[in-house]
Design a protein around this motif. Structure first.
Motif, PDB file in Angstrom:
ATOM      1  N   UNK A 262       2.473  -3.419  11.536  1.00 35.37           N
ATOM      2  CA  UNK A 262       3.090  -2.681  10.009  1.00 35.37           C
ATOM      3  C   UNK A 262       4.071  -4.266   9.533  1.00 35.37           C
ATOM      4  N   UNK A 263       4.164  -5.007   9.880  1.00 33.31           N
ATOM      5  CA  UNK A 263       5.818  -6.420  10.053  1.00 33.31           C
ATOM      6  C   UNK A 263       4.556  -7.575   9.904  1.00 33.31           C
ATOM      7  N   UNK A 264       3.174  -7.878   9.503  1.00 38.62           N
ATOM      8  CA  UNK A 264       2.770  -9.374   9.016  1.00 38.62           C
ATOM      9  C   UNK A 264       3.477  -9.958   7.751  1.00 38.62           C
ATOM     10  N   UNK A 265       3.002  -8.960   7.038  1.00 41.93           N
ATOM     11  CA  UNK A 265       3.215  -9.235   5.902  1.00 41.93           C
ATOM     12  C   UNK A 265       4.983  -9.429   5.039  1.00 41.93           C
ATOM     13  N   UNK A 266       5.252  -9.843   3.465  1.00 44.38           N
ATOM     14  CA  UNK A 266       6.516  -9.775   3.465  1.00 44.38           C
ATOM     15  C   UNK A 266       6.768  -8.288   2.734  1.00 44.38           C
ATOM     16  N   UNK A 267       5.771  -7.196   3.340  1.00 39.21           N
ATOM     17  CA  UNK A 267       5.812  -6.161   2.013  1.00 39.21           C
ATOM     18  C   UNK A 267       7.268  -5.225   2.224  1.00 39.21           C
ATOM     19  N   UNK A 268       7.273  -5.435   1.032  1.00 37.39           N
ATOM     20  CA  UNK A 268       8.545  -4.145   0.070  1.00 37.39           C
ATOM     21  C   UNK A 268       8.686  -2.970   1.214  1.00 37.39           C
ATOM     22  N   UNK A 269       7.456  -2.165   1.253  1.00 38.10           N
ATOM     23  CA  UNK A 269       7.344  -1.120   1.673  1.00 38.10           C
ATOM     24  C   UNK A 269       6.082  -1.074   2.885  1.00 38.10           C
ATOM     25  N   UNK A 270       7.136  -0.370   4.116  1.00 39.16           N
ATOM     26  CA  UNK A 270       5.719  -0.708   4.883  1.00 39.16           C
ATOM     27  C   UNK A 270       5.457   0.696   5.642  1.00 39.16           C
ATOM     28  N   UNK A 271       5.290   0.851   6.804  1.00 36.89           N
ATOM     29  CA  UNK A 271       5.599   1.603   7.619  1.00 36.89           C
ATOM     30  C   UNK A 271       3.707   2.054   8.495  1.00 36.89           C
ATOM     31  N   UNK A 272       4.397   3.325   9.902  1.00 39.75           N
ATOM     32  CA  UNK A 272       3.464   2.853  10.612  1.00 39.75           C
ATOM     33  C   UNK A 272       3.530   5.151  11.311  1.00 39.75           C
ATOM     34  N   UNK A 273       1.923   5.381  10.310  1.00 38.60           N
ATOM     35  CA  UNK A 273       2.242   6.367  10.437  1.00 38.60           C
ATOM     36  C   UNK A 273       1.931   7.094  11.924  1.00 38.60           C
TER      37      UNK A 273
END
Length: 307
Positions: A262-273
């Motif tokens: 979930x840290x690959x991209x610079x996405x503002x919103x990220x999470x791991x379920x």
């Protein structure tokens, strides 16, 4: 507290070498079919999505394709929503939850977002119901350029061109009883360390990014999933799987520095379920439904708060 019985491969306190990895590999038995259960499920989706092979591996004469599905009418002016599953092959609802999301809701965001879904990052491990790849490497600590895990390197390369257009990335996982009975003891043995047991939480939880937390985003996902399945409580120490609970059903990791998907991209919103399929209070379908609810809530929140 330490594990009473040494892991059956290797010498306690000594990291594995090639002989130990060979011994571990010899124990891995194919238990299900990536072609029959995943690639076959993708075929009907070709009518609505662009299907892309983004790499492949050959392990001991077995060939595995890495497959992604994209919004057909991709619009570069729209934000990108990334969904990944099957980073750990044994985490079944991550794979089938991603496929169910595509079947039932993949086109709900047409004209508002581009959706990219990779349902099974680790097909060899999917077939063996395992956490590691063929080389006894955990892909989910190795998402970086030049990764020693082919599965991780291929996904990093796939997502790199998207850059800042990725607004949201949700990575679908499970925490299972075998985390403590097999996978964490194996990890300790492989690295020549002492196994320190943890309690397996009963219920769903999320992992936020400690470097750029989004508590309201995580809450929106938790609230949606709570309508489908139960949320894991913290233990007596206020922790979930050894990390402090920062909000109901939420812990934090430094996703990028740990090499997590979930840290690959610079996405503002990220999470791991993290779904708990071994709970007596959950069925396999409920686990899939929880993953779908999480994906939908994540995309809906990101679109509503894109700024």
């Amino acid at each position: 507290m330490t594990h009473a019985t040494p892991y059956p491969i290797g010498t306690p306190g000594q990291p594995w070498g090639p002989a130990e990895i060979d011994a571990w590999r010899a124990k891995q038995v194919k238990q299900r079919s990536y072609a029959d259960e995943v690639l076959a499920a993708i075929e009907p989706l070709r009518a609505a999505f662009d299907v892309q092979d983004y790499g492949a591996v050959d392990y001991a004469g077995e060939h595995y394709r890495f497959v992604a599905l994209r919004t057909r009418d991709w619009d570069a002016s729209l934000p990108v929503m990334v969904v990944t599953g099957g980073v750990h092959g044994y985490e079944t609802s991550g794979v089938h939850g991603a496929l169910q999301f595509l079947r039932e809701h993949g086109n709900d965001y047409a004209g508002r977002a581009n959706v990219l879904v990779v349902p099974c990052v680790s097909p060899w491990a999917y077939e063996r119901i395992h956490r590691w790849n063929y080389d006894a490497i955990d892909p989910n600590r190795n998402f970086r350029e030049g990764s020693p895990a082919a599965e991780s390197a291929a996904l990093v390369q796939l997502l790199a061109p998207l850059g800042d257009s990725v607004l949201m990335h949700i990575d679908l996982h499970e925490t299972t009883d075998t985390d403590e009975s097999e996978f964490r003891p194996a990890l300790a043995a492989r690295d020549g360390k002492v196994y320190d047991p943890c309690d397996v939480p009963d219920g769903f939880y999320l992992v936020d990014d400690a470097d750029k937390p989004q508590p309201d985003f995580q809450k929106a996902v938790i609230d949606a999933v709570a309508k489908v399945t139960h949320i894991a409580p913290a233990d007596a120490a206020g922790e979930i799987i050894g990390s402090p609970e920062v909000a109901h059903g939420v812990i934090e990791y430094a996703l990028k520095s740990l090499g997590l998907c979930a840290g690959i991209t610079p996405a503002r919103f990220c999470t791991t379920t993290e779904v708990y399929p071994d709970s007596p209070r959950a069925t396999p379908q409920e686990c899939n439904d929880a993953q779908v609810a999480a994906v939908r809530a994540a995309i809906d929140y990101a679109l509503a708060h894109r700024g």
